[in-house]
Structures are given as C-alpha cells and as structure tokens.
Design a protein around this motif. Structure first.
Motif, PDB file in Angstrom:
ATOM      1  N   ARG A 161      13.248   8.687  -5.699  1.00  0.00           N
ATOM      2  CA  ARG A 161      14.343   9.350  -4.996  1.00  0.00           C
ATOM      3  C   ARG A 161      13.789  10.023  -3.750  1.00  0.00           C
ATOM      4  O   ARG A 161      13.379  11.182  -3.773  1.00  0.00           O
ATOM      5  CB  ARG A 161      15.036  10.352  -5.908  1.00  0.00           C
ATOM      6  N   ASP A 251      21.529  15.434 -20.134  1.00  0.00           N
ATOM      7  CA  ASP A 251      22.130  14.462 -21.061  1.00  0.00           C
ATOM      8  C   ASP A 251      22.958  13.454 -20.283  1.00  0.00           C
ATOM      9  O   ASP A 251      22.904  12.252 -20.535  1.00  0.00           O
ATOM     10  CB  ASP A 251      23.043  15.171 -22.067  1.00  0.00           C
ATOM     11  N   ALA A 252      23.745  13.974 -19.330  1.00  0.00           N
ATOM     12  CA  ALA A 252      24.605  13.085 -18.565  1.00  0.00           C
ATOM     13  C   ALA A 252      23.776  12.083 -17.775  1.00  0.00           C
ATOM     14  O   ALA A 252      24.103  10.895 -17.722  1.00  0.00           O
ATOM     15  CB  ALA A 252      25.490  13.899 -17.624  1.00  0.00           C
ATOM     16  N   LEU A 253      22.671  12.541 -17.186  1.00  0.00           N
ATOM     17  CA  LEU A 253      21.797  11.630 -16.446  1.00  0.00           C
ATOM     18  C   LEU A 253      21.260  10.541 -17.358  1.00  0.00           C
ATOM     19  O   LEU A 253      21.257   9.364 -17.018  1.00  0.00           O
ATOM     20  CB  LEU A 253      20.611  12.399 -15.861  1.00  0.00           C
ATOM     21  N   PHE A 254      20.821  10.974 -18.539  1.00  0.00           N
ATOM     22  CA  PHE A 254      20.254  10.016 -19.482  1.00  0.00           C
ATOM     23  C   PHE A 254      21.274   8.954 -19.853  1.00  0.00           C
ATOM     24  O   PHE A 254      20.989   7.763 -19.880  1.00  0.00           O
ATOM     25  CB  PHE A 254      19.769  10.750 -20.734  1.00  0.00           C
ATOM     26  N   VAL A 255      22.500   9.425 -20.116  1.00  0.00           N
ATOM     27  CA  VAL A 255      23.544   8.496 -20.528  1.00  0.00           C
ATOM     28  C   VAL A 255      23.883   7.515 -19.417  1.00  0.00           C
ATOM     29  O   VAL A 255      24.213   6.364 -19.662  1.00  0.00           O
ATOM     30  CB  VAL A 255      24.795   9.290 -20.950  1.00  0.00           C
ATOM     31  N   MET A 256      23.796   7.989 -18.164  1.00  0.00           N
ATOM     32  CA  MET A 256      24.097   7.073 -17.061  1.00  0.00           C
ATOM     33  C   MET A 256      22.940   6.126 -16.788  1.00  0.00           C
ATOM     34  O   MET A 256      22.986   5.330 -15.863  1.00  0.00           O
ATOM     35  CB  MET A 256      24.418   7.871 -15.801  1.00  0.00           C
ATOM     36  N   GLY A 257      21.906   6.218 -17.593  1.00  0.00           N
ATOM     37  CA  GLY A 257      20.835   5.242 -17.478  1.00  0.00           C
ATOM     38  C   GLY A 257      19.664   5.699 -16.633  1.00  0.00           C
ATOM     39  O   GLY A 257      18.805   4.903 -16.293  1.00  0.00           O
ATOM     40  N   PHE A 258      19.629   6.974 -16.248  1.00  0.00           N
ATOM     41  CA  PHE A 258      18.498   7.456 -15.476  1.00  0.00           C
ATOM     42  C   PHE A 258      17.453   8.029 -16.419  1.00  0.00           C
ATOM     43  O   PHE A 258      17.771   8.572 -17.461  1.00  0.00           O
ATOM     44  CB  PHE A 258      18.938   8.536 -14.497  1.00  0.00           C
ATOM     45  N   ASP A 259      16.203   7.906 -15.993  1.00  0.00           N
ATOM     46  CA  ASP A 259      15.139   8.554 -16.731  1.00  0.00           C
ATOM     47  C   ASP A 259      14.984   9.950 -16.132  1.00  0.00           C
ATOM     48  O   ASP A 259      14.622  10.080 -14.968  1.00  0.00           O
ATOM     49  CB  ASP A 259      13.866   7.732 -16.566  1.00  0.00           C
ATOM     50  N   PHE A 263      13.834  10.971 -12.411  1.00  0.00           N
ATOM     51  CA  PHE A 263      14.873  11.498 -11.538  1.00  0.00           C
ATOM     52  C   PHE A 263      14.513  12.888 -11.035  1.00  0.00           C
ATOM     53  O   PHE A 263      14.738  13.226  -9.881  1.00  0.00           O
ATOM     54  CB  PHE A 263      16.186  11.563 -12.326  1.00  0.00           C
TER      55      PHE A 263
END
Ligand SMILES: Nc1ncnc2c1ncn2[C@@H]1O[C@H](COP(=O)(O)OP(=O)(O)OP(=O)(O)O)[C@@H](O)[C@H]1O
Ligand SMILES: [Mg+2]
Lengths: 381, 255
Positions: A161, A251-259, A263
C-alpha cells in the motif's frame, strides 16, 4: 434509665417506653435527598443504644422510594448485627409497593451482583503462565506473519500500500524533524560544554570536536532518534491499530480478504525503516552543529578546524555502524508498536495501555539491542 | 426453496471467551436462498455465533462448514477464498476510519476485480444509491450518523454481490421508514440475486417481513430454544418465553 425521647431530627425521632424496646418514627420524604443523611445519623445512634427490639414506623412518611428502601435495609442490617428483633409499622404498605416495583425482597439487598471471580495464588500463577505463553505464541506468530508479508511484498510489489507507506513516512519522518533537530542540537551543545570543562584543563580543546562526533554518530544519535520515534510513532501505531481492532475494523479487513499485517503493519514498518536512518543523519548533523557553536564561541576554535577535526575522526565504519543500528531500532520500534496494537482486546483503556506498552517495550528493546551491539563490537574488534 | 441445499452447516459448536461458555453445542443449517433470522435477548451470543460462522473466531470445539468446506480447520488462503463470496455487515459497521465512504466501498471491489477507476466509481455510486446515501461519497465515517454508518456498512457488504450475506442488526438505530426500506432491499436482494441471507436482529418488523425461518438463542441454556417459521413460533411455540419475546411488541403492531 433513659429519657423517653432521645432524638429530634427533621426526618425521624426515636422513642422508647420500656427499656430496650424502641420505635423510630419516620416522617416526611425518604428519598434521594434525605436518605443518605439519615443513614449517616441514624445508624450510629442505633448502634449506641442497648436495645432488644426496634420498630420502624412508616405511617407518617409522605413519600418513599428506593433510596428510602436502602435506608430501611441498612437499618435492618444494623439491628440484625446486634441480635435484636426488627419490626415495621407500615399500614399503608408504602415499603411493600416499592419492593414490588423493584422486584426485590427485603432480605436480599437489591442488586446482589455475581461476585467477581477471585482465585487463590496457585490458580492466578497458573493463569499468568498460560497468558504469558499465549502472548509468546502471538509474538512469534506475528514475527512470522511480518516476515511472510515482506516476502509477499517482495514477490508482488503491487500488493504494497504505497500511499499509506508514504503518508506514514511523512508522519514518522518529516514531522519528527523539528523535534529531533532541536533535541540533538541541545545535546551536542551539552556534550561539548561538559567535555570542554575537562579538556580545557589539558589544553585539548580541539578534541571536543572528536568527542561530540564519535559519541553522537555511533551511540547517542541513533538512540536519541529511536527514543523520539518510539514516543511519537510507536505509540501512534499501537493506538491506531488498537482502535481499529476494538471497533471490528480489522475483522472487517480480514473478511474482505486483506491480510491485516500486510495492510497495516508492513507500510508502517517499511516507512520507519526508510525514515529513521535519515532522521538519525539529521540528528548527527545538528548535534555536531551544537558542538560547533560551543567550540567557536566558548573554546575559540575556528569553524574550519572544528569541522576538519570532526571529519578526521569519523571513519566510514563509524557512520555505517550508527546507521545500521538505527535501521534495527526502526524495525524494533515499529514491530513492537504494531504488535501491541494487534494484541489490544477490550475497550478504550486497552488502547491506552497498548500505546503505553508500545513506548515502554520500544525503549527497552532499543537499549537492550544497543548493549548487545556494544558487547558484540568489543569482541569483534 | 424447492430443494434444500445446505450452504452453511454448524455442527456441535461450542464457543467460549476465556472460561466462559457462550454457546453450548449449537447445530444449525442454513439453506441456499433463504433468509434466516437469528434472534434472542441482548448478550445471548448472536454476534458471537456470527463470528464463528465466518471463521473470525475459532470454536473451542465443533465445526462450521461453508459449501462443504470445514472453515474451522482450513488454512487462511482457503478461508479467504470462501470469504470472497461472503458479505458481512458488522454490528458496529466497522468502516475503516481513515477512509472515506467511497473508498471503503471501493476497497473490496478494487481488490478483487480489475475494474477501471471510473467504473469502480460508478459501482460505488450505485451501491450508495441502493442504501440511499448518494452524495456522501467523500464523507469520513466519523462524519456520519449511526444509521448512516450502518447503511454505508451495508453498501460495503453488498459491494461484490456476495452469495451469502451476514447482517448484524441491519436496522438498529434507523428510523422506521428507512428500516422498512432496508427490509425491502434485503428481500429484493434475496429474490433477484438468490443471495442467502443470515440476519441478526431484534426488530420484530424485520423478522415478520423478511424471515423465511428464525432461530432463537437463549442466554440461560446457551443454545437454540426455537426454530422455524416466525408466525408459527409466535403462536404455537411450547416455550412461553419464546412466545413472550414475539408478543411483547407484536401486540402493538398487528391488532
Ligand atoms: N471479546 C469478548 N470477550 C469476552 N466476552 C465477550 C466478548 N464478546 C462478547 N462477550 C460476551 O459474550 C456474550 C455474548 O456476546 P454477543 O456480542 O455475542 O451478544 P449478542 O447476542 O450479539 O448481543 P447484542 O444483541 O447486544 O448484540 C456476552 O455475555 C458478552 O459479555
Ligand atoms: Mg451483537
């Protein structure tokens, strides 16, 4: 043996006809305003009496609420403690009504909460050990995750990023320049002044320049810079990530597929590794400038002799040594800051603790590694 | 819902925080294309169940299968692949605080599709229109009201048109008009896209309009105390506390 009427108060009076048998007549409002005061006055008075039974007379009470109820419960407790009997005259059922409103009964004090768990020493010790073990596990797995993410960035540079990294470089580096410069300048000033007091006695004024240069470039510059960065940015990393953690953002980041490591942690660590050595360079330059001021104005050295002496003592090894240390410090500070952020559990106070802990562990790690470097260097040479 | 394909299967799940058991031995199937509502009193573990169903928390025993894959035992990569097809609205919305609303919604889109910038903007705009938040693209989450955050979170959950949608209290904090519009939206998504939807809510309006099936959790037994069609549970559940949950407000709503 006692006067029949013992006390006159605004809200109650105590009377007794036979020895040991007393009545408390309440009148007026037993509410949020009066109850606490009554408890404070009445209970010690009751405790001072020698009684066998006491009756609370509520018939003249105009109003009673749950604060008044607490008063009655306290009164009953005090009587019970003296092994005397307690009765109530309550023809209008005022206390009863309040009790049923609060769905409680007279003997159970209202709101009997589940007691906080308290364990013996052995269990607490065991818990601490388990907690430390799991902390250690998190620590190791975070190292692994950071290394893995760096490998990933190395393989797929597009996943870095970049914007975040640049923003972070600005916050950690550019914005820290004034404070680092000021501290280092003053530090250079102090070192040269203190050393000049001694060196002047031998007429060795010129060596003030060497002392400032060596001390700053190989030791104090990297350490001072690292401590400032730990205080400014290490804590900020922990607080930012900690806040994201408790508000489910991670949690939301993880669920959207980000590590989350890739990130959040990688941009911060990378930015620190780039800017902290640069800050250290600034720190060195400003400290030497501070020394120069003392040298020129107090020790009567010329600018050129001071600078040439500085250049003479500074070997390339010394400079590289200081810079490599500052890179290690940068990794430690940003790593521990992010780690503390990710470890945050709970509420707002947990974020505060994470920030504090990031600074404390950061400074500890800096000093620890610096002494390891010092020992290593003395063996190596 | 002619053939009941199971998309999510929870098997003998036990969830704990520390030593405290929150959910004890829960088994639950979610069928393809249905709208399932999970309800129960505050603090009974609904959000906890949701977190376990998407692999955000590891159960202390039991399994969760999504499309036949055990997400409690699989590696992160597999889990991520599964999660690509899942949208989640968190109870606290969980918008990334440092990004604008538009950036939040664009985040999953840019990650998983190679859309050019202007079509991403377009998509974001469409999603925001769906939840009636047009014009708030460049607001930061901290500049939104609680209900607006909820809707922005919903838009983000919908960003990739997921196959399964988890909504933790989608209508809490919204006014009745917008609430019923959200309910309408949920039904539309369910019908048009065939999305399987799992909702956690207390809102009886929502329950009776959108739910095909409800599952009720209980704090004391730490398990499921009722399951089935909401209206028949309301009227015929053998458990009085279940009927009470439905009727307390239901009386006020439909005479
Ligand atoms: N991180 C945590 N650590 C410890 N205990 C927790 C944690 N999160 C929740 N709990 C406990 O787990 C229980 C269930 O919490 P959960 O958030 O699942 O409730 P809920 O059913 O979603 O309630 P609500 O309707 O109020 O959102 C509560 O008793 C809560 O105290
Ligand atoms: Mg919840």
């Amino acid at each position: 043996m006692k006067k029949p009427e013992l006390n006159r108060s605004e809200f109650y009076n105590i009377s007794g006809n036979e020895p040991g048998v007393f009545t408390v007549h309440f009148h007026g409002k037993l509410d949020v305003r009066s109850s606490a005061g009554i408890i404070k006055e009445l209970i010690p008075e009751i405790n001072a009496l020698s009684l066998t039974s006491l009756t609370a007379d509520l018939d003249d009470v105009s109003y009673i609420d749950d604060f008044g109820l607490i008063l009655l419960i306290e009164l009953k407790k005090a009587i019970k403690n003296k092994n005397s009997s307690f009765g109530m005259t309550d023809t209008r059922n005022m206390a009863e009504n309040i009790l049923s409103l609060n769905e409680s009964d007279f003997d159970r004090s209202p709101g009997s909460a589940k007691p906080k768990k308290s364990y013996g020493v052995v269990i607490r010790f065991g818990e601490t050990v388990i907690k430390s073990a799991s902390n250690f596990k998190i620590l190791v797995s975070f190292i692994g995750s950071v290394l893995f993410s760096f490998y990933h960035v190395f393989r797929h540079p597009g996943s870095l990023r970049v914007d975040d990294t640049i923003l972070c470089m600005e916050k950690t580096g550019v914005n820290a320049v004034p404070i680092v410069a000021l501290i280092s300048f003053l530090l250079g000033l102090v070192i040269s002044f203190m050393s000049s007091l001694q060196l002047q006695q031998f007429g060795a004024n010129l060596y003030v320049a060497s002392l400032v240069a060596i001390a700053m470039v190989s030791e104090l510059g990297p350490i001072m810079t690292a401590i400032v960065v730990a205080g400014r940015s290490g804590s900020a990393f922990a607080a930012e990530i900690g806040t994201m953690k408790i508000s489910e953002e991670i949690d939301a980041l993880f669920v959207m597929g980000f590590d989350p490591t890739l990130f959040l942690a990688i941009p911060r660590i990378l930015a620190s590794v780039i800017v902290v050595p640069l800050l250290t360079l600034f720190s060195n330059i400003f400290a030497i400038a501070g020394g120069l001021v003392v040298g020129v104005f107090i020790l009567d050295l010329t600018i050129s002799s001071y600078i040439s002496q500085t250049i003479k003592v500074l070997t390339l090894f010394e400079v590289v040594w200081g810079m490599s240390k500052s890179i290690i410090f940068a990794i430690l500070i940003s790593w521990v800051g992010c780690l503390r952020g990710f470890q945050t559990r709970g509420g707002a106070d947990a974020v505060g603790n994470a920030a504090t802990s990031a600074v404390v562990s950061g400074i500890f790690l800096i000093i620890l590694f610096d002494s390891m470097f010092a020992v290593g260097r003395s063996y190596w040479r | 819902m002619a053939i009941k394909d199971t998309v999510i299967q929870v098997k003998n799940l036990i969830a704990k925080y520390g030593d405290e058991v929150i959910l004890n031995n829960i088994s639950l199937d979610v069928y393809a294309g249905e709208v399932l509502v999970i309800l129960g009193g505050s603090g009974c573990g609904k959000s906890t169940l949701l977190k376990h169903m998407v692999g955000l928390a590891a159960p202390s025993s039991g399994n969760v299968f999504i499309d036949g894959i055990d997400i409690t035992g699989c590696d992160t990569k597999t889990l991520h692949n599964i999660l690509k097809g899942i949208g989640i609205l968190f109870q606290s919305s969980a918008l990334i605080g440092s990004m604008t609303v538009a950036e939040n919604i664009a985040l999953p889109i840019t990650e998983y599709s190679l859309m050019p910038k202007y079509s991403v903007d377009m998509l974001v705009h469409l999603k925001l229109r769906l939840v009636e938040l047009e014009g708030f693209e460049n607001y930061l989450p901290s500049e939104l009201s609680g209900g607006m955050k909820k809707r922005a979170g919903l838009a983000r959950a919908l960003a990739l048109n997921p196959k399964i949608l988890f909504l933790d209290e989608p209508t809490a904090g919204l006014d009745p008009v917008i609430s019923s519009e959200i309910d309408e939206l949920i039904m539309q998504i369910n019908r048009r896209l065939g999305t399987t939807i799992v909702i956690v809510t207390h809102d009886l309006d929502t329950i009776f309009t959108v739910a095909n099936r409800v599952v009720m959790l209980d704090k004391n037994t730490k398990g499921i105390i009722a399951e089935g069609d909401p209206k028949s549970i309301r009227d015929h559940s053998p458990n009085p506390s279940v009927r009470q949950f439905f009727k307390r407000n239901a009386k006020l709503m439909d005479p």
